[in-house]
Design a protein around this motif. Sequence first.
Motif, PDB file in Angstrom:
ATOM      1  N   THR A  42      -0.354  17.911  13.189  1.00 52.17           N
ATOM      2  CA  THR A  42      -0.161  16.675  12.435  1.00 52.17           C
ATOM      3  C   THR A  42      -0.984  15.555  13.069  1.00 52.17           C
ATOM      4  O   THR A  42      -1.487  15.687  14.190  1.00 52.17           O
ATOM      5  N   VAL A  43      -1.106  14.472  12.331  1.00 54.24           N
ATOM      6  CA  VAL A  43      -1.814  13.291  12.825  1.00 54.24           C
ATOM      7  C   VAL A  43      -1.218  12.868  14.169  1.00 54.24           C
ATOM      8  O   VAL A  43      -1.928  12.627  15.142  1.00 54.24           O
ATOM      9  N   GLU A  44       0.115  12.825  14.200  1.00 55.53           N
ATOM     10  CA  GLU A  44       0.792  12.404  15.419  1.00 55.53           C
ATOM     11  C   GLU A  44       0.488  13.366  16.577  1.00 55.53           C
ATOM     12  O   GLU A  44       0.231  12.927  17.703  1.00 55.53           O
ATOM     13  N   MET A  91      -0.023   4.538  20.719  1.00 53.17           N
ATOM     14  CA  MET A  91      -0.020   5.130  19.387  1.00 53.17           C
ATOM     15  C   MET A  91       0.169   4.034  18.344  1.00 53.17           C
ATOM     16  O   MET A  91      -0.487   4.034  17.305  1.00 53.17           O
ATOM     17  N   TYR A 105      -2.304   2.998  15.350  1.00 53.19           N
ATOM     18  CA  TYR A 105      -1.828   2.816  13.975  1.00 53.19           C
ATOM     19  C   TYR A 105      -2.148   1.408  13.468  1.00 53.19           C
ATOM     20  O   TYR A 105      -2.365   1.206  12.285  1.00 53.19           O
ATOM     21  N   LEU A 156      -3.450   5.957   9.076  1.00 54.88           N
ATOM     22  CA  LEU A 156      -2.963   7.053   9.904  1.00 54.88           C
ATOM     23  C   LEU A 156      -1.447   6.980  10.049  1.00 54.88           C
ATOM     24  O   LEU A 156      -0.775   7.998  10.123  1.00 54.88           O
ATOM     25  N   LYS A 157      -0.926   5.769  10.103  1.00 58.73           N
ATOM     26  CA  LYS A 157       0.523   5.632  10.241  1.00 58.73           C
ATOM     27  C   LYS A 157       1.223   6.193   9.004  1.00 58.73           C
ATOM     28  O   LYS A 157       2.203   6.915   9.110  1.00 58.73           O
ATOM     29  N   ARG A 180       0.296   8.497   7.270  1.00 60.45           N
ATOM     30  CA  ARG A 180       0.156   9.955   7.206  1.00 60.45           C
ATOM     31  C   ARG A 180       0.531  10.644   8.506  1.00 60.45           C
ATOM     32  O   ARG A 180       0.100  11.758   8.757  1.00 60.45           O
ATOM     33  N   HIS A 181       1.310   9.987   9.348  1.00 62.01           N
ATOM     34  CA  HIS A 181       1.472  10.522  10.699  1.00 62.01           C
ATOM     35  C   HIS A 181       2.122  11.896  10.760  1.00 62.01           C
ATOM     36  O   HIS A 181       1.944  12.611  11.730  1.00 62.01           O
ATOM     37  N   LYS A 182       2.870  12.277   9.729  1.00 63.26           N
ATOM     38  CA  LYS A 182       3.493  13.613   9.747  1.00 63.26           C
ATOM     39  C   LYS A 182       2.651  14.653   9.005  1.00 63.26           C
ATOM     40  O   LYS A 182       3.013  15.814   8.928  1.00 63.26           O
ATOM     41  N   LEU A 203      -8.950   9.271  12.706  1.00 61.91           N
ATOM     42  CA  LEU A 203      -8.102  10.026  13.626  1.00 61.91           C
ATOM     43  C   LEU A 203      -8.896  10.430  14.872  1.00 61.91           C
ATOM     44  O   LEU A 203      -8.391  10.348  15.996  1.00 61.91           O
TER      45      LEU A 203
END
Lengths: 244, 298
Positions: free
Chosen positions: A102-104, A124, A128, A134-135, A137-139, A153
């Motif tokens: 994932t993005v995170e 982080m 973001y 990105l935030k 879509r973080h998951k 990213l």
Amino acid sequence: MSSPMLKIDGLNVNYGAIHAVRDVSLEINRGEIVTLIGANGAGKSSVIRSIMGLVKSRANEMTYISPRTNKAVNIAGKPAEEHVKLGISLSPEGRRILPQLTVEENLQLGAYIRDDADGIASDMEYVYSLFPRLKERHKQKGSTLSGGEQQMLAVGRALMSRPDLLMLDEPSLGLAPILVDEVFAIIREINAQGRTILLVEQNAFAALKAAHRAYVLEVGAVSLSGTGAELLNNPKVRAAYLGG
Amino acid sequence: MNLNIFVQHFINALSLGSLYGLVAVGYTMVYGILRLINFAHGDIFMLGAYFVYFATIVYHLPWAIGVIIAIILTTICGLLVDRIAYKPLREAPRISALISAIGVSFFIENFAVVVFTGMPRPVVQPPILMKPIEFSGGIRLIPLGILVPVVSFVLVGALLWLLYRTKPGLAMRAISFDIEATRMMGVSVNRIIALAFGLGSALAAVAGIMWALRYPRVEPFMVMTPGIKAFIAAVFGGIGSVPGAMIGGLILGFVEIMSVAFFPTLSGYKDAFAFLLLIMILLFRPTGLLGEKLEDKI
């Protein structure tokens, strides 16, 4: 006034019979944005990859002076993972984000060398804030991001190790023109916050506008160097890279 | 078929399947990271069984200590295999490492024949694991039958926790997609690869020990059938996927036990069913149950 951070002298890279980088010497001072421009295949990526320790190279000198310790370290022959610990980080060409993470998780991987959970969390948030997309879509998995988001990213991930020297390899490649402007604005913002930046770009115009100093690579060798403004007005550069 | 018999078969299938799964996990982890079929993995399983045999039966150590020693020694062997046979070939074409894997496998098997002799040796089962427990409904189970799946599930659960909740686990998943990009993040790739070999070997040791307890004997070629079955399980579940390997192992275990239970006349074909499953999955879903399509690397 300017204190050097990276000194490269007589860098050579060979891929089999191909002599990709020929006696390249360059210097980066603390707080600068330095750009390497040149045509496709001029050896820009090879220079940046050998600084990162990803390709075998020979050099008379490859010294990194960490602003944290003020000690000069010979980085020639060190593996890439050591560079990160010294404070050098690379956002590679082609983004190279991890598609199934994932993005995170990609960002967490960028902070791999760090153990300060609070600092990682706040960095982080900082990434973001630079890239709000990105935030959102973080998951999501990296593979589901658009090209522009993947580039964000890759840059964000390279920031997560808190580098002193951030190297960006073709951050504008394949991006829509409006996104290119956005990426360069963010590069300047990152620089304004105190990070030194080495930027490799095919988009010479945008790179020269953003950079303090620049080197022009031609078939593996430095053909010109100067401040960004000087090269922007140099007739040879204008003819070769800026469309006249 | 009464309830007692069915439960017996069910537990039996669960035991056998989770053992296949435990070994399959080791195959799948190394493949996921290095794209290498670690042929020596099965031999590591055999070494685990021998180490526990020597510790408890030859040197009369208590089982608990013998098991720990066996796991440690087996893990060291697994790490040595990586260090000696695979690490020098990291930059070499993949086929070189594969050939090296076959060589190591032959070496360990024949070394075992020389050192341990080819004679099967009986394993004395601890009585506490063999004393049947009565459940309601006339069901009688031996503790070993329950212990095997419980231990297997706990270990695979712990492995999944490590993979998805810890930093080394994150690095391991990252390496399987892009070694160089992971290295750029400051990950010492060889250390993470060694961790994968170590964990896979420890799980294989546990599986080997439990296998030796179930079929109470050890011999140098004891891994032939379970090794192939575990490999099929890993492919069936989707090679590279840890949950897939466990699920593949369980499916194989159930097919094997249940086919014999319900169709005793077909018992001679029980191994054929495993291959039939493999052929079917390769025909209709070549990436396996949970396998993801390998993306081309840029």
